[in-house]
Design an enzyme around this catalytic site. Structure first.
Site, PDB file in Angstrom:
ATOM      1  N   CYS A 126     -13.209  -2.174   2.600  1.00 44.81           N
ATOM      2  CA  CYS A 126     -12.039  -2.327   1.776  1.00 44.81           C
ATOM      3  C   CYS A 126     -12.269  -1.699   0.243  1.00 44.81           C
ATOM      4  CB  CYS A 126     -11.661  -3.748   1.794  1.00 44.81           C
ATOM      5  SG  CYS A 126     -11.160  -4.283   3.534  1.00 44.81           S
ATOM      6  N   HIS A 259      -7.227  -4.909  -4.407  1.00 44.26           N
ATOM      7  CA  HIS A 259      -7.356  -4.546  -2.964  1.00 44.26           C
ATOM      8  C   HIS A 259      -6.403  -5.955  -2.591  1.00 44.26           C
ATOM      9  CE1 HIS A 259      -8.416  -4.595   1.219  1.00 44.26           C
ATOM     10  NE2 HIS A 259      -9.098  -5.836   1.206  1.00 44.26           N
ATOM     11  N   ASN A 289      -3.386  -6.274   4.826  1.00 43.59           N
ATOM     12  CA  ASN A 289      -4.746  -5.879   4.599  1.00 43.59           C
ATOM     13  C   ASN A 289      -4.847  -4.364   5.121  1.00 43.59           C
ATOM     14  OD1 ASN A 289      -7.375  -5.076   3.750  1.00 43.59           O
ATOM     15  ND2 ASN A 289      -8.073  -6.932   4.165  1.00 43.59           N
TER      16      ASN A 289
END
Length: 332
Positions: A126, A259, A289
């Site tokens: 990520c 993020h 996500n």
């Protein structure tokens, strides 16, 4: 001093942004119905309360990271008023590549009709886009590149365990891209990258291919509480690091673009920086996500919605499996 934050007469500026999402939108109600067929219980209320997520997009069976990445790249190139042939560097951040090799970046390169320039993948989960943007910034500053495509692209739905209700509801598919060009005017002001492999087990897909078989598990596992605790801590720290490296204060930040993993992590980071949530770009409610795609996807959506505007200062930051984390401060 971080060499990527030293004074220079040559800088890297974002001149265009783009993004791409699969057509299929999956709501929390859709997820609840699918999990119910497996004997698992969840609800829209349960997911929203814990994560802020209301929907995500899942790729079609034949849709790949390179498909989404190439589409996002085309939009970034167009937004910058450039042609594909102007690009002289392609970096793709992904944890879900099209294949073992070649790199997804070379596949995107082919789909864009570009030949000859370097193209490679970065794998920092990520945090991947932050890592890739930092590498491209360094290459532009040293003159190794003039016009770089930096892409985050993921099809995380392929590695989710739909027998685990605590993780499968969190992730989605998508891509985001920026065109980064050499400039005499400051753009990227400072970058900071970190990793600590001691925390590998709290977020991983512990499988590999050997002898034509999958060794280990090819599905995502996560210790949610451990990830949450570590993420809030390191994101606050790295944000202050990058601000200090650039000689700026948190008050100078117009937009925090973190993020997009969990709205509570974003709220925790904003509190540490004393930034109101009105200054935080939040897209997790619609995308879930999307790992390496989440920051450039959120950036592009904010640019096209008129939130992020030229002349503003942006703080981008990410944290992911590895454990990896990093931040980039830039004048847009």
């Amino acid at each position: 001093m971080n060499p990527m934050s030293q004074p220079s007469s040559r800088y890297a500026r974002i001149t265009g942004t783009g993004s791409a999402l699969p057509t299929r939108r999956v709501t929390n109600a859709d997820m609840a119905a699918e999990l119910a067929q497996r004997g698992l219980e969840t609800s829209d209320e349960w997911i929203v309360e814990r994560t802020g997520i209301r929907a995500r997009h899942f790729a079609a069976p034949d849709q790949t990271s390179s498909d989404l990445g190439a589409e996002a790249a085309r939009r970034a190139i167009e937004a910058a008023g450039r042609q594909a042939q102007d690009v002289d560097l392609i970096i793709v951040a992904t944890s879900t590549p099209d294949m073992v090799f070649p790199s997804t970046a070379t596949i995107v390169q082919r789909k864009l009709g570009i030949q000859g320039c370097p193209a490679f993948d970065v794998q920092a989960v990520c945090s991947g886009f932050i890592y890739a943007l930092s590498v491209a910034d360094a290459m532009i500053r040293t003159g190794a590149a003039n016009c770089a495509l930096v892409i985050g692209a993921e099809v995380f739905s392929r590695i989710l365990n739909f027998e685990d209700r605590t993780t499968c509801v969190l992730f989605g598919d998508g891509a985001g891209a920026v065109l980064l060009e050499a400039s005499a005017e400051p753009g990227i002001l400072a970058t900071k990258l970190h990793a600590d492999g001691r925390y590998r087990e709290i977020l991983e897909v512990p499988g590999t291919v050997s002898g034509g078989q999958v060794i280990g598990s090819p599905l995502l596992t996560m210790d949610g509480q451990a990830v949450f605790k570590l993420a809030v801590t390191v994101l606050g720290e790295v944000a202050n690091e990058v601000l200090e490296a650039a000689g700026r204060s948190a008050a100078s930040v117009d937009w925090l673009i973190p993020h997009q993993a969990n709205v509570r992590i974003m709220q925790g980071t904003a509190r540490k920086l004393k930034l109101p949530m009105e200054k935080v770009v939040v897209t997790v409610q619609e995308h879930g996500n999307t790992s390496a795609a989440s920051i450039p996807l959120a950036l592009d959506q904010a640019v096209r919605a008129g939130q992020v505007q030229r002349g503003q200062t942006l703080l981008l930051e990410g944290v992911g499996g590895g454990f990896t984390w990093g931040a980039v401060l830039l004048d847009f």
